[in-house]
Design a protein around this motif. Sequence first.
Motif, PDB file in Angstrom:
ATOM      1  N   LYS A 278       0.844  -1.195   0.000  1.00 32.11           N
ATOM      2  CA  LYS A 278       0.000   0.000   0.000  1.00 32.11           C
ATOM      3  C   LYS A 278       0.877   1.241   0.000  1.00 32.11           C
ATOM      4  CE  LYS A 278      -3.850   2.240   2.374  1.00 32.11           C
ATOM      5  NZ  LYS A 278      -4.799   2.188   3.520  1.00 32.11           N
ATOM      6  N   LEU A 279       0.587   2.150  -0.909  1.00 28.92           N
ATOM      7  CA  LEU A 279       1.329   3.401  -0.975  1.00 28.92           C
ATOM      8  C   LEU A 279       0.851   4.361   0.100  1.00 28.92           C
ATOM      9  CD1 LEU A 279       1.348   4.073  -4.839  1.00 28.92           C
ATOM     10  CD2 LEU A 279       3.258   3.235  -3.452  1.00 28.92           C
ATOM     11  N   SER A 280       1.753   5.207   0.544  1.00 24.53           N
ATOM     12  CA  SER A 280       1.339   6.288   1.436  1.00 24.53           C
ATOM     13  C   SER A 280       0.402   7.219   0.666  1.00 24.53           C
ATOM     14  CB  SER A 280       2.556   7.078   1.927  1.00 24.53           C
ATOM     15  OG  SER A 280       3.160   7.779   0.843  1.00 24.53           O
ATOM     16  N   ARG A 281      -0.316   8.055   1.388  1.00 19.71           N
ATOM     17  CA  ARG A 281      -1.258   8.959   0.725  1.00 19.71           C
ATOM     18  C   ARG A 281      -0.525   9.876  -0.257  1.00 19.71           C
ATOM     19  NH1 ARG A 281      -5.269  12.311   4.468  1.00 19.71           N
ATOM     20  NH2 ARG A 281      -5.838  10.140   4.929  1.00 19.71           N
ATOM     21  N   GLY A 282       0.639  10.379   0.148  1.00 20.66           N
ATOM     22  CA  GLY A 282       1.397  11.269  -0.726  1.00 20.66           C
ATOM     23  C   GLY A 282       1.917  10.563  -1.965  1.00 20.66           C
ATOM     24  N   ALA A 283       2.450   9.343  -1.782  1.00 25.47           N
ATOM     25  CA  ALA A 283       2.979   8.594  -2.922  1.00 25.47           C
ATOM     26  C   ALA A 283       1.870   8.242  -3.902  1.00 25.47           C
ATOM     27  CB  ALA A 283       3.692   7.334  -2.441  1.00 25.47           C
ATOM     28  N   ALA A 284       0.720   7.839  -3.378  1.00 26.02           N
ATOM     29  CA  ALA A 284      -0.403   7.495  -4.247  1.00 26.02           C
ATOM     30  C   ALA A 284      -0.882   8.704  -5.040  1.00 26.02           C
ATOM     31  CB  ALA A 284      -1.541   6.918  -3.407  1.00 26.02           C
ATOM     32  N   GLU A 285      -0.908   9.873  -4.393  1.00 26.87           N
ATOM     33  CA  GLU A 285      -1.357  11.081  -5.087  1.00 26.87           C
ATOM     34  C   GLU A 285      -0.363  11.495  -6.166  1.00 26.87           C
ATOM     35  OE1 GLU A 285      -2.701  15.698  -4.137  1.00 26.87           O
ATOM     36  OE2 GLU A 285      -2.371  14.272  -2.498  1.00 26.87           O
ATOM     37  N   LEU A 286       0.944  11.416  -5.867  1.00 22.67           N
ATOM     38  CA  LEU A 286       1.948  11.791  -6.857  1.00 22.67           C
ATOM     39  C   LEU A 286       1.932  10.827  -8.036  1.00 22.67           C
ATOM     40  CD1 LEU A 286       4.243  13.481  -7.880  1.00 22.67           C
ATOM     41  CD2 LEU A 286       5.804  12.228  -6.377  1.00 22.67           C
ATOM     42  N   LEU A 287       1.779   9.537  -7.764  1.00 25.17           N
ATOM     43  CA  LEU A 287       1.676   8.550  -8.841  1.00 25.17           C
ATOM     44  C   LEU A 287       0.506   8.876  -9.758  1.00 25.17           C
ATOM     45  CD1 LEU A 287       2.513   5.821 -10.134  1.00 25.17           C
ATOM     46  CD2 LEU A 287       0.992   4.708  -8.483  1.00 25.17           C
ATOM     47  N   SER A 288      -0.626   9.207  -9.168  1.00 22.06           N
ATOM     48  CA  SER A 288      -1.815   9.556  -9.957  1.00 22.06           C
ATOM     49  C   SER A 288      -1.588  10.813 -10.778  1.00 22.06           C
ATOM     50  CB  SER A 288      -3.017   9.737  -9.028  1.00 22.06           C
ATOM     51  OG  SER A 288      -4.160  10.142  -9.737  1.00 22.06           O
ATOM     52  N   LEU A 289      -0.916  11.806 -10.197  1.00 19.33           N
ATOM     53  CA  LEU A 289      -0.661  13.061 -10.912  1.00 19.33           C
ATOM     54  C   LEU A 289       0.263  12.844 -12.107  1.00 19.33           C
ATOM     55  CD1 LEU A 289      -0.266  15.569  -7.957  1.00 19.33           C
ATOM     56  CD2 LEU A 289      -2.036  15.621  -9.722  1.00 19.33           C
ATOM     57  N   ILE A 290       1.280  12.013 -11.958  1.00 20.95           N
ATOM     58  CA  ILE A 290       2.188  11.721 -13.066  1.00 20.95           C
ATOM     59  C   ILE A 290       1.433  11.046 -14.199  1.00 20.95           C
ATOM     60  CG2 ILE A 290       4.166  10.312 -13.766  1.00 20.95           C
ATOM     61  CD1 ILE A 290       5.371  10.897 -11.002  1.00 20.95           C
ATOM     62  N   ASP A 291       0.558  10.121 -13.851  1.00 23.76           N
ATOM     63  CA  ASP A 291      -0.258   9.469 -14.873  1.00 23.76           C
ATOM     64  C   ASP A 291      -1.175  10.472 -15.570  1.00 23.76           C
ATOM     65  OD1 ASP A 291       0.820   6.967 -14.444  1.00 23.76           O
ATOM     66  OD2 ASP A 291      -0.735   6.318 -13.054  1.00 23.76           O
ATOM     67  N   GLN A 292      -1.861  11.293 -14.783  1.00 23.78           N
ATOM     68  CA  GLN A 292      -2.871  12.208 -15.336  1.00 23.78           C
ATOM     69  C   GLN A 292      -2.257  13.312 -16.187  1.00 23.78           C
ATOM     70  OE1 GLN A 292      -5.179  13.694 -12.053  1.00 23.78           O
ATOM     71  NE2 GLN A 292      -5.748  11.653 -11.342  1.00 23.78           N
ATOM     72  N   THR A 293      -1.144  13.865 -15.767  1.00 25.72           N
ATOM     73  CA  THR A 293      -0.575  15.005 -16.470  1.00 25.72           C
ATOM     74  C   THR A 293       0.141  14.618 -17.756  1.00 25.72           C
ATOM     75  OG1 THR A 293       1.397  14.851 -15.060  1.00 25.72           O
ATOM     76  CG2 THR A 293      -0.302  16.431 -14.414  1.00 25.72           C
ATOM     77  N   ASN A 294       0.234  13.310 -18.016  1.00 23.49           N
ATOM     78  CA  ASN A 294       0.874  12.860 -19.250  1.00 23.49           C
ATOM     79  C   ASN A 294      -0.103  12.178 -20.199  1.00 23.49           C
ATOM     80  OD1 ASN A 294       3.997  13.237 -19.131  1.00 23.49           O
ATOM     81  ND2 ASN A 294       3.414  12.570 -17.073  1.00 23.49           N
ATOM     82  N   LEU A 295      -1.398  12.286 -19.896  1.00 25.76           N
ATOM     83  CA  LEU A 295      -2.394  11.707 -20.796  1.00 25.76           C
ATOM     84  C   LEU A 295      -2.481  12.496 -22.087  1.00 25.76           C
ATOM     85  CD1 LEU A 295      -5.255  10.900 -18.253  1.00 25.76           C
ATOM     86  CD2 LEU A 295      -3.652   9.295 -19.311  1.00 25.76           C
TER      87      LEU A 295
END
Length: 295
Positions: A278-295
Motif C-alpha cells: 500500500k502506498l502512502s497517501r502522498g505517494a499514491a497522489e503523486l503517482l496519480s498526478l504523473i499518470d494524469q498530467t501525461n495523458l
Amino acid sequence: MRIRFELSDMEAFRVLSEHLSYVKAADELGMSASALTRRIQRLEESLGSELLRRSTRKVQLTLSGERVRDRAVNLLGDMEELFLAVRGEELRAPPVVTIASVLSATRRLLPPGLSAFRQRHPNTIVRVMDCTASEIIDAVRSGEADFGVHYLGTDDPELEFHPVITDHFVLACPLDHVLAQRGSITWRELADEPLITVWKGSGIRMMMDFELAKFDLSIRTGFEVRHAQTAAELAAAGLGVAALPGLTAALYPNLRMVPLNEPRITRVLGTLRHARRKLSRGAAELLSLIDQTNL
C-alpha cells in the motif's frame, strides 16, 4: 554480516560524491583531506569494493560508487528523520516520497506531476533516484522506492506497470552530419554506419536487437557505452551518430533527431508499483498526478 563503518564515513562519502573533490568535500566536512581519505578507504574496505577512481586530475565514481551514493542519500535521510522523530513531535521530519526513474523521463514525464504535487504539498520531500531499468525494478520490489518510472514491462506478478507515453527510436546526429539533413532513414541504410551504441546488457540495446532480429537486421558498433546519455554526449561531441529513444536525444539541443523506420521501434514508458504494497497517501497522489498530467 557485521557493519564495520560508521555513519560519519557514509556521510563523508556522500559529500565527496557531490563535489568529486577531496579539497572541497573536506572543507565542507571541516576535516583535512587526509582524514577524509582515511574515511573513504575505511568505507571501501568495509564494503569490499572500490567506490572512487582517483587520478592527479579528477575523482570519478565507479559503478559501485554510484549505487552506494544513491543508497547513502536514502540511509542518511532515514537516520535524520529517525533522530528528529525521537527528539519530539514538533521536530518530526516532513513526509518523503521516493521515485526511482530512468533519466530520460525526468524532463518529459515527471515535471508536470511534480509541479502539481508541490503546489498541494509544499512540505513533502520528493526524492528522485536516477536508475537503470533493472535498478528500478529492484528499488520498487524492495521498497526502497515508493514507485518507479520505467520503460520495460515486467513478468513479476508482484509488480504493476501502467503505460503512460510511447517513445520512438531516432537517429541522433550532430547538426553538421550528412545524415542530419535526412527527413527519415531506415535501419538497413545504417548497415555500414558505425553507430554509438549502448552495451548489449542494457534494456534499450536488448529491445533494439530483438526488434531488428525480426527483420534479419543488425547494427554495426563504432563506440559502445554503458548509458544512453553517454551515447548522446558522444554524438553531440561530433564522434558519430547514435540510435536512441527520442526522449533521450531530445535532452540535447545540438543533436538533430532523424526518424528511424523499417522497422519503427518504440518503447512504452510508464509507472511501476508493487501490487501488494500500500502506498502512502502522498505517494499514491503523486503517482496519480504523473499518470494524469501525461495523458
